[in-house]
Design a protein around this motif. Structure first.
Motif, PDB file in Angstrom:
ATOM      1  N   PHE A  48       0.979  -1.153   0.286  1.00 16.76           N
ATOM      2  CA  PHE A  48      -0.169  -0.149   0.060  1.00 16.76           C
ATOM      3  C   PHE A  48       1.057   1.359  -0.093  1.00 16.76           C
ATOM      4  N   MET A  49       1.993   1.252   0.868  1.00 19.04           N
ATOM      5  CA  MET A  49       2.842   2.297   0.840  1.00 19.04           C
ATOM      6  C   MET A  49       3.489   2.487  -0.375  1.00 19.04           C
ATOM      7  N   PHE A  50       3.956   1.367  -1.275  1.00 12.36           N
ATOM      8  CA  PHE A  50       4.740   1.410  -2.383  1.00 12.36           C
ATOM      9  C   PHE A  50       3.550   2.096  -3.409  1.00 12.36           C
ATOM     10  N   LEU A  51       2.565   1.714  -3.246  1.00 10.09           N
ATOM     11  CA  LEU A  51       1.617   2.481  -4.330  1.00 10.09           C
ATOM     12  C   LEU A  51       1.194   4.093  -3.927  1.00 10.09           C
ATOM     13  N   ILE A  52       1.189   4.122  -2.653  1.00  8.00           N
ATOM     14  CA  ILE A  52       1.411   5.703  -2.161  1.00  8.00           C
ATOM     15  C   ILE A  52       2.577   6.410  -2.809  1.00  8.00           C
ATOM     16  N   SER A  53       3.507   5.598  -2.492  1.00  4.32           N
ATOM     17  CA  SER A  53       4.985   6.280  -3.031  1.00  4.32           C
ATOM     18  C   SER A  53       4.943   6.604  -4.546  1.00  4.32           C
ATOM     19  N   LYS A  54       4.435   5.521  -5.385  1.00  2.00           N
ATOM     20  CA  LYS A  54       4.368   5.893  -6.944  1.00  2.00           C
ATOM     21  C   LYS A  54       3.295   7.099  -6.995  1.00  2.00           C
ATOM     22  N   LEU A  55       2.138   7.095  -6.295  1.00  2.00           N
ATOM     23  CA  LEU A  55       1.239   8.305  -6.589  1.00  2.00           C
ATOM     24  C   LEU A  55       1.622   9.343  -6.239  1.00  2.00           C
TER      25      LEU A  55
ATOM     26  N   ASN B 259       4.822  10.540  -6.041  1.00  2.00           N
ATOM     27  CA  ASN B 259       5.868  10.772  -7.021  1.00  2.00           C
ATOM     28  C   ASN B 259       5.316  11.402  -8.306  1.00  2.00           C
ATOM     29  N   TYR B 260       4.049  10.546  -8.668  1.00  2.00           N
ATOM     30  CA  TYR B 260       3.656  11.143 -10.046  1.00  2.00           C
ATOM     31  C   TYR B 260       2.803  12.340  -9.822  1.00  2.00           C
ATOM     32  N   TYR B 261       2.146  12.598  -8.718  1.00  2.00           N
ATOM     33  CA  TYR B 261       1.604  13.964  -8.541  1.00  2.00           C
ATOM     34  C   TYR B 261       2.438  15.112  -8.267  1.00  2.00           C
ATOM     35  N   ARG B 262       3.602  14.658  -7.556  1.00  2.00           N
ATOM     36  CA  ARG B 262       4.684  15.736  -7.458  1.00  2.00           C
ATOM     37  C   ARG B 262       5.320  16.232  -8.555  1.00  2.00           C
ATOM     38  N   ARG B 263       5.533  15.183  -9.608  1.00  2.00           N
ATOM     39  CA  ARG B 263       6.383  15.604 -10.817  1.00  2.00           C
ATOM     40  C   ARG B 263       5.363  16.440 -11.561  1.00  2.00           C
TER      41      ARG B 263
ATOM     42  N   LEU C 148       6.303   6.156   8.411  1.00  2.00           N
ATOM     43  CA  LEU C 148       6.614   5.630   7.056  1.00  2.00           C
ATOM     44  C   LEU C 148       6.097   6.387   5.910  1.00  2.00           C
ATOM     45  N   PRO C 149       4.740   7.002   6.124  1.00  2.00           N
ATOM     46  CA  PRO C 149       4.290   7.657   5.096  1.00  2.00           C
ATOM     47  C   PRO C 149       5.134   8.976   4.611  1.00  2.00           C
ATOM     48  N   PHE C 150       5.532   9.440   5.615  1.00  2.00           N
ATOM     49  CA  PHE C 150       6.403  10.911   5.541  1.00  2.00           C
ATOM     50  C   PHE C 150       7.801  10.660   4.884  1.00  2.00           C
ATOM     51  N   ALA C 151       8.405   9.266   5.454  1.00  2.00           N
ATOM     52  CA  ALA C 151       9.538   8.921   4.877  1.00  2.00           C
ATOM     53  C   ALA C 151       9.587   8.661   3.436  1.00  2.00           C
ATOM     54  N   VAL C 152       8.447   7.758   3.172  1.00  2.00           N
ATOM     55  CA  VAL C 152       8.148   7.547   1.581  1.00  2.00           C
ATOM     56  C   VAL C 152       7.879   8.770   0.733  1.00  2.00           C
ATOM     57  N   LYS C 153       7.211   9.748   1.050  1.00  2.00           N
ATOM     58  CA  LYS C 153       7.046  11.126   0.503  1.00  2.00           C
ATOM     59  C   LYS C 153       8.196  11.658   0.418  1.00  2.00           C
ATOM     60  N   ALA C 154       8.777  11.568   1.362  1.00  2.00           N
ATOM     61  CA  ALA C 154      10.246  12.531   1.580  1.00  2.00           C
ATOM     62  C   ALA C 154      11.368  11.941   0.213  1.00  2.00           C
ATOM     63  N   MET C 155      11.278  10.499   0.344  1.00  2.00           N
ATOM     64  CA  MET C 155      12.165   9.869  -0.424  1.00  2.00           C
ATOM     65  C   MET C 155      11.588  10.058  -1.988  1.00  2.00           C
ATOM     66  N   ALA C 156      10.315   9.966  -2.274  1.00  2.00           N
ATOM     67  CA  ALA C 156       9.716  10.190  -3.471  1.00  2.00           C
ATOM     68  C   ALA C 156       9.955  11.515  -3.940  1.00  2.00           C
ATOM     69  N   ASP C 157       9.479  12.432  -3.245  1.00  2.00           N
ATOM     70  CA  ASP C 157       9.832  13.988  -3.701  1.00  2.00           C
ATOM     71  C   ASP C 157      11.422  14.172  -4.004  1.00  2.00           C
ATOM     72  N   ALA C 158      12.195  13.877  -3.224  1.00  2.00           N
ATOM     73  CA  ALA C 158      13.849  13.973  -3.306  1.00  2.00           C
ATOM     74  C   ALA C 158      14.007  13.287  -4.758  1.00  2.00           C
ATOM     75  N   TYR C 159      13.457  12.052  -5.093  1.00  2.00           N
ATOM     76  CA  TYR C 159      13.796  11.299  -6.318  1.00  2.00           C
ATOM     77  C   TYR C 159      13.572  12.426  -7.550  1.00  2.00           C
ATOM     78  N   VAL C 160      12.254  12.931  -7.248  1.00  2.00           N
ATOM     79  CA  VAL C 160      11.966  14.020  -8.430  1.00  2.00           C
ATOM     80  C   VAL C 160      12.876  15.017  -8.579  1.00  2.00           C
ATOM     81  N   SER C 161      13.309  15.503  -7.185  1.00  2.00           N
ATOM     82  CA  SER C 161      14.388  16.798  -7.111  1.00  2.00           C
ATOM     83  C   SER C 161      15.575  16.377  -7.797  1.00  2.00           C
TER      84      SER C 161
END
Length: 1518
Positions: free
Chosen positions: A392-399, A401-405, A510-523
């Motif tokens: 579920f968190m993996f899906l959240i991470s993908k979403l 990342n997508y919305y962040r981009r 975990l949600p905050f960590a995943v979001k932080a890593m997803a946002d950073a990947y885009v950056s």
């Protein structure tokens, strides 16, 4: 000719590159030795590899040098063939000397390179692997000092306390205690001089990251290089220690409930309670929680330090890249600001929060093993629920990342348009386009909000689901466990719940960590796209002959690349006409669809040359004039010399340092003197000479604080001529070898132009090599050589006399121009229509003791000077001028330089409110969200949602207390002995209890989804509502607000602060509301179980209140200072991008980098302290929550006789749950308050900023066809730009009849443009008024006034979009009308040659058009506006003479029915006007028909024309 070029060009540039690279490596190695605390793991070269590299490099170097020698010998031979014998002898002798010198240096260069690669300073060093390892270990020497438990090193007051703190101090953040107390008692200024540690400074970290990135690119290639991988290399050592500490944290967190709590509950359940044993178990439980707090606090310290280093490293590396960029391509200033602001923050969060995602699997593994032991296979149900959370968190991470981009691209677009709007706010107000831009930005904001809503909903569900997982897992497990016939005891149940709750934090973050890593990947991907952009490179060739400063041999240059990839037509770069502005970002091209990397080998490019086959030899000390039509490539030629263009063929060599004066002056937001010095040491004598040569002395006398007067951003408080002269003074003062002057006289009047040319260009720059681009042909006869450019090719070159005697395009241009001038002369009896050709000094002569600001040299000039030459000053006036120079306000001595200046201060300090965020801020946010009722409803939804979670635990304890429900069971074989069953499976109401238990789970899920949806809607409604309101309020602010407020500060509000309100404020406030409800319910349940706990809770509450009052002050003030110190960084980056050509040309990149590093370090200090202060408080709150656990345990042990095991387990499980939750919640509370500072800062613009007059006054609206005749009357009009400044217009009074054409002349800064400011009411009058057709313009709405007028500004403004949009932003005209307007302005051919024609993209600032073309497009825009009153403010200053003549004819015909005010420096542009108005020092000194003025013996206008006639007599037409 070709042989000469071959002789002048050194083809041995590759050798120098090798040497430079080696020296750079040597420099880097030296830095590595000093970087003791850096976590490099791969920066020391292995010795064997070094030796191999040295050997190979030596061989290559000698081969290259041998090849160079052969080429040089061949070049000499070719030169000798075309030389006399004497010349040959001379050349051979020179060649022999050069050859000997080269041979002598070969061994030296090889030796230097060898030392460089081996990192040797001298002598020999045998390779020793032990030495290498010692160096590797040595870099941790400083960091290892932090392991010492307590250090007693003395710390200077300006040094960061953490630099010499011991392990205990670092872990508990005690090094910050005295600092927080001082902030509370004395204010934030007590740490104003605090310097960030060397290990956290921008320079050192950017150096190291730069080296790692270079190695990454070298190893994997540009396409496959990963910036994320480079970042991992940058932090991997610290990441290892962080993960180790987090694992220890998880172990301590697990041991408490799994073993100590289980033992305590089992012991209490046995019934035989010994107080001593119970207290010991409680103390053991407290110690495990204390251990968890200590390990966790230390991991946070490492994470924050790592995050700060990563932030400074990435931002420093990005700025260094900006300084080297050849062009922005498809990037914009707004995107770069976003990268520094928002992406820098996200990269920090990835380093600070990202590691928290890794301990989760460890907690899951420990929990699985323990629960398998406790409840058997049913533990798999529990762990299965937890495991399901990870996909579920993996899906959240993908979403995410997508919305962040998606959101980033839209945010970049909005910030870019905001930056453009603020940069061009003056024109937008003059054209009354506020609504148009507001609508455009509003549409972008709506699109951005839609994406933010989706992303926020996903994130809200994620953060709300994490706390539910333990509850869901326990409900599902217990129901299955009971249904299978197992007995669920209170000991088992609450041990399981406590274990699951201990895992709650690992899952909660975990949600905050995943979001932080997803946002950073885009950056990271965005950073990579910038870091791989092409850089400016020095010309690789050398000039061998000292006679020449610049040599170009058959050179071809281009700006853009045009993709020929057939599979991606949408990404094709637009073809642009070969002309560019010289400002420096001219290669920035609009990409219709991004996504193609320049390094992609699958895409080929078609060269679109701007300059073709350029051959040029510039001798040292020569003045070379360059002329040509608009868009012919004049500015591009200078850019090619600077290295700003793509060099595709031919050879170019430059010998000497460069100075560059751009066509549109680039001015910094510092004092006048600092703009001129530009980092050079102050030399009073030279400074006076330069100021005098550039005709700035009188301007300094008029400035409020002399040359210490602060200049606004983009020189907003200066006239165009003043900006240009300051830019020229900067160049002259720099004392360079080669000067590139791009039409420097276009913005100054004729007399000042003459003075500058004779005193500055001819005298001050005498002996210098000068490339002088100009449209003013009268100066070319004085040049040593003249170059004529057409369509990117040099068609004519030679001396003025040579070109005039031959049948050249240049000669035809000159003859045609003067023929037209003579025709004008015939229609004006006393006019000399000829352009001035010879310039002499013309300065304040008639009233030398007064502070003149105009053309000055009145009739006295002809009497005081040489007869017949009004331009020659008398010795007396000359002495007066020198005396004036000596008394320039605060300007001329080093001693006075340090005196505090206030009068000339322009930029106001950024506001900083003290104290807590007031209720008014929260109230305004709730109103923006939809009102108090809706806000209270959202809070209630949170409370109910959390109440259902607490209810499920309470219901379980209630169910366990019911036992078997008074059912009996037979004991043994004796049927007569029965006892009451305690097994809840025997309870007859088991289905009811189970139904309620399961229903509470369903209610939790439904309420969570509803809560996430409504919270997302409400918070984004608030941010969007605030954005729209504040944006409209800002647009309605008067011009003085924009004059005194840096663009970077405003952009910071609408990028960084708005990002806080959009994303971070909702996230932190949501977690705060969720957790505070959990804490309140937990305390309520503990108090319900043991009322004695309330007694112990009182001192804890007191301690909490004291901590909150004292230290939340520090947190809040640090957050404010973090935001305030961020604005100068943004302003500096924006200014750098706008003036990158100037910075690079003057070789000031190091100076600008040093300033950036200082600004970043200052911001980093507050940024770092802000986050550390959060942890300071968090650790102490952790200690308090640990006390809650101990007190709860003691209360239960002491009062166990009155408690059931189920209630005891319930209380202890909630107490343990609070340990991590309490500090996290309070930290979220303080952080939420600090996020509301962003609301407060935005609110400042809506409440505290003054507004200009209303756009529309309903009862005073003029008729729809107003103004009809177009008569203008100035009535005793006085105006000052700001309250602390002198009057700019001093009682101006004159009348312009309908349809009259008025020529306005005067010295730069005399008040000419101020008339336009007054007419458009950009500044309200101090007294007097202006009447248009008998309507007082001060009594009507601004939109009604400005929409009926038109202006063609001095600085042409184009917006990002299409040509069509720039001409007709409201889509009121059809294509035929647009083409007609373009045709009348003589720019139709240029636009029709573009691939997309009217739909051709205009890049930021219109940089893909020359300045002249921009002025013509602005004229077409004014033509379409069809206004009755038109103002031309130096509108043809950057247009060549030929086009200017055509445009003047267009103005005469197309605007024949208009009333026109024409401000001009070229006299021929106002000769045909009905009347001439001469401005001087803010006053009208002459106003009348040209014929009448010429009849007066004391006319200043006549003096100007007589000077022109005098020059006309010297013109040589060949």
């Amino acid at each position: 000719m070709d042989s000469d070029h071959r002789k002048l060009l050194d083809v041995s540039h590759d050798n120098q590159n090798v040497t430079m690279t080696s020296n750079e490596d040597n420099k880097n190695e030296s830095k590595n030795d000093k970087d003791d605390v850096s976590d490099k793991t791969d920066e020391n070269l292995e010795t064997d590899k070094n030796l191999e590299n040295v050997k190979k490099s030596e061989e290559d170097l000698r081969d290259d040098l041998h090849g160079d020698k052969e080429v040089n010998e061949k070049t000499i031979m070719l030169a000798n063939d075309s030389s006399t014998s004497s010349d040959s002898d001379s050349n051979i002798s020179e060649a022999e000397v050069d050859d000997d010198d080269q041979v002598d240096t070969i061994d030296d260069r090889v030796e230097d390179m060898t030392k460089s690669l081996l990192a040797l300073d001298g002598g020999e060093m045998s390779p020793d692997k032990h030495v290498t390892h010692k160096k590797k270990f040595g870099r941790y020497r400083h960091a290892l000092k932090g392991v010492i438990p307590v250090r007693f090193d003395k710390i200077p007051s300006t040094e960061f306390p953490s630099s010499k703190a011991g392990c205990l101090s670092l872990t508990t953040f005690s090094w910050q205690t005295s600092m927080m107390w001082n902030i509370y008692k004395k204010g934030i200024d007590t740490i104003a001089n605090l310097k960030i540690c060397d290990t956290e400074k921008c320079e050192s970290n950017a150096d190291r990251l730069g080296r790692i990135w270079e190695e990454e690119v070298k190893k994997y290639g540009p396409k496959k290089a990963s910036f994320a991988r480079a970042m991992y290399t940058f932090v991997k050592t610290r990441l290892f220690y962080t993960l180790l500490l987090l694992i220890l944290t998880i172990i301590c967190q697990f041991l408490g409930p799994a073993f100590v709590l289980h033992s305590l509950l089992s012991y209490l359940n046995s019934g035989d309670v010994n107080i001593g044993i119970g207290v010991a178990l409680v103390l053991a439980l407290t110690c495990t929680e204390l251990g968890r707090s200590l390990f966790f606090a230390l991991s946070w310290y490492i994470n924050y330090t790592t995050g700060v280093r990563v932030r400074t490293a990435t931002q420093g590396l990005l700025y260094r890249k900006i300084l080297k960029l050849r062009g922005l391509e498809d990037k914009t200033v707004g995107e770069l600001v976003n990268l520094l602001n928002n992406d820098g923050q996200r990269i920090f969060e990835s380093a600070a929060i990202g590691p928290l995602m890794f301990p989760g699997p460890v907690a899951l593994l420990l929990g699985t093993i323990y629960l398998l032991h406790l409840i058997g296979p049913w533990a798999l149900v529990t762990m299965g629920t937890f495991l399901a959370f990870y996909p579920f968190m993996f899906l959240i991470s993908k979403l995410t990342n997508y919305y962040r981009r998606k959101c980033i691209s839209v945010t970049d677009k909005r910030v870019r348009m905001m930056n453009e709007l603020l940069s061009c706010i003056k024109l937008i107000k003059m054209y009354a386009w506020e609504k148009s831009f507001s609508k455009a930005i509003g549409l972008i904001r709506t699109q951005e909000r839609g994406i933010l809503e989706k992303g926020a909903y996903v994130q809200s569900i994620s953060s709300a689901t994490a706390p539910l997982v333990p509850v869901i897992a326990s409900v599902v497990t217990f129901v299955a466990y009971i249904k299978s016939g197992n007995e669920l005891t209170p000991v088992i149940a609450f041990t399981v719940i406590a274990v699951l709750n201990s895992m709650r934090f690992s899952l909660g973050v975990l949600p905050f960590a995943v979001k932080a890593m997803a946002d950073a990947y885009v950056s990271f991907k965005r950073y990579k796209s910038i870091l791989l952009m092409p850089e400016m490179e020095p010309h690789p060739w050398l000039v061998f002959n000292d006679r020449y400063a610049l040599v170009m041999n058959k050179c071809t240059f281009r700006w853009e690349k045009e993709s020929s990839n057939k599979e991606d037509k949408k990404s094709k770069k637009v073809k642009v006409k070969g002309n560019k502005d010289s400002q420096g970002k001219t290669e920035e091209l609009q990409v219709l669809k991004s996504g193609i990397e320049q390094t992609n080998g699958d895409i080929s490019y078609i060269d679109v040359p701007t300059l073709q086959s350029i051959t040029l030899m510039a001798e040292k000390g020569k003045l070379i004039g360059i002329c040509g039509s608009v868009g012919s490539g004049k500015s591009s030629l200078l850019s090619a010399v600077l290295g700003r263009m793509i060099h595709t063929s031919g050879k170019i060599a430059v010998q000497g340092s460069l100075a560059y004066v751009t066509q549109q002056a680039w001015i910094m937001n510092v004092s006048v003197r600092e703009n001129i010095l530009f980092g050079e040491p102050f030399d009073p004598v030279r400074y006076r000479s330069v100021v005098e040569a550039c005709a700035l002395a009188e301007d300094f006398l008029d400035f409020v604080d002399g040359d210490q007067t602060e200049i606004g951003e983009r020189g907003i408080n200066l006239s165009g001529g003043q900006k240009q002269r300051i830019s020229l003074a900067r160049a002259v003062y720099s004392n360079k070898d080669i000067y590139l002057l791009d039409d420097p006289l276009s913005a100054v009047d004729i007399h000042v132009g003459r003075h500058i040319f004779s005193e500055c260009i001819m005298k001050e720059l005498g002996g210098k090599t000068v490339l002088f681009v100009t449209h003013q042909l009268q100066y070319l006869s004085k040049c040593d050589n003249v170059i004529f450019i057409r369509d990117g090719t040099i068609t004519d070159t030679g001396t003025h006399t040579q070109l005039m005697s031959a049948d050249t395009e240049y000669a035809n241009l000159i003859k045609m121009f003067y023929t037209k001038e003579k025709e004008k002369e015939g229609s004006h009896e006393s006019f000399s229509g000829e352009r001035p050709k010879s310039l002499h000094k013309q300065f304040s002569i008639d009233h030398p003791g007064m502070r003149q600001r105009t053309l000055s040299s009145g009739s006295k000039g002809s009497h005081d000077g040489v007869p017949g030459s009004p331009s020659t000053p008398s010795p007396k006036s000359r002495r007066n001028l020198i005396h004036q120079m000596s008394v320039i306000s605060r300007g001329m001595s080093v001693e006075e330089e340090s005196k505090p200046q206030t009068g000339g201060k322009l930029i106001v300090a950024e506001e900083k409110k003290d104290g807590k965020v007031g209720w008014q801020t929260y109230s305004s946010y709730m109103k923006a969200a939809g009102g108090y009722i809706l806000s209270i409803f959202v809070i209630l939804v949170f409370a109910v949602a959390i109440a259902t979670q607490s209810f499920s635990s309470w219901w379980l304890s209630y169910w366990l207390n019911q036992g078997g429900g008074n059912t009996t069971e037979i004991v043994g074989n004796n049927t007569n002995i029965t006892v009451t069953s305690t097994n809840i499976s025997d309870n007859p109401n088991i289905n009811f209890y189970m139904m309620v238990y399961v229903t509470s789970l369903g209610a939790m899920i439904v309420l969570t989804l509803f809560r996430a949806f409504i919270f997302m809607k409400v918070t984004l409604k608030a941010s969007s509502h605030m954005h729209n309101d504040i944006f409209k309020k800002m647009l309605s602010s008067p011009m003085k607000f924009f004059d005194t407020t840096p663009v970077g500060r405003i952009i910071n509000r609408f990028s960084s602060d708005l990002d806080e309100i959009d994303t971070r404020l909702p996230a932190t406030s949501e977690m705060f509301l969720q957790n505070i409800c959990m804490i309140l319910f937990a305390l309520a349940i503990i108090s319900y179980v043991s009322p004695y706990f309330l007694i112990a809770l009182i001192p804890l509450i007191i301690c909490f209140i004291v901590l909150n009052i004292i230290f939340s002050t520090g947190v809040r003030e640090l957050m404010r200072m973090n935001q305030i110190t961020k604005s100068p960084v943004i302003s500096h980056v924006t200014a750098t991008v706008q003036g990158i050509s100037t910075v690079y040309a003057y070789n000031k990149t190091d100076q600008f980098l040093d300033k950036f590093n200082k600004l970043m370090d200052r911001n980093t200090a507050y940024f770092y302290l802000f986050y550390c202060s959060n942890r300071w408080l968090a650790f102490r709150l952790d200690i308090m929550s640990t006390c809650v656990v101990g007190i709860t345990g003691l209360c239960i042990v002491v009062t166990y006789n009155s408690l059931t095991p189920a209630l005891a387990g319930l209380a202890l499980s909630f107490a343990i749950q609070m340990t991590g939750l309490f500090q996290f919640t309070i930290r979220q509370a303080i952080e939420t308050e600090s996020k509301f500072i962003a609301v407060q800062r935005l609110q400042h613009y809506s409440q505290d900023v003054e507004s200009e007059a209303p756009a529309v006054i309903k009862d005073k609206r003029p008729q729809a066809d107003w103004p009809k005749p177009g008569e203008i009357k100035f009535v005793k009009y006085k105006m000052r730009y700001r309250d602390n400044l002198p009057l700019a217009l001093k009682g101006v009074g004159f009348t312009i009849k309908a349809k009259e054409k008025i020529g306005i002349v005067g010295r730069s800064g005399s008040g000419k443009s101020s008339l336009g400011v007054a007419l458009f009411r950009l500044v309200e009058p101090a007294s007097g008024t202006i009447m248009i057709d008998d309507i007082d313009i001060t009594q009507i709405g601004l939109e009604d006034l400005r929409s009926r007028l038109a202006i063609i500004p001095q600085d042409p403004v184009l917006f990002v979009g299409t040509v069509r949009y720039n001409l007709d932003p409201f889509s009121k005209h059809n294509d035929d009308e647009l083409w007609q307007a373009l045709g009348k302005c003589h720019v139709k051919d240029a636009i029709s040659s573009l691939e997309k024609k009217l739909d051709h993209q205009v890049v930021e600032n219109g940089e893909n058009f020359s300045v002249g073309e921009r002025q013509l497009l602005c004229m077409a825009r004014a033509l379409l506006r069809n206004s009755k009153i038109l103002m031309l403010d130096e509108a043809t200053a950057a247009i060549d003479t030929e086009t200017d003549a055509l445009v003047q004819q267009t103005i005469k015909e197309a605007f024949s029915e208009c009333t026109m005010l024409i401000i001009a420096h070229r006299l021929n542009t106002v000769l045909g006007c009905d009347r001439i108005l001469v401005m001087e020092d803010g006053k009208v000194v002459e106003y009348g028909r040209p014929k009448d003025l010429m009849a007066s013996n004391v006319s200043k206008f006549k003096t100007m024309l007589e000077a022109t006639e005098k020059q006309h007599e010297t013109v040589d037409l060949g």
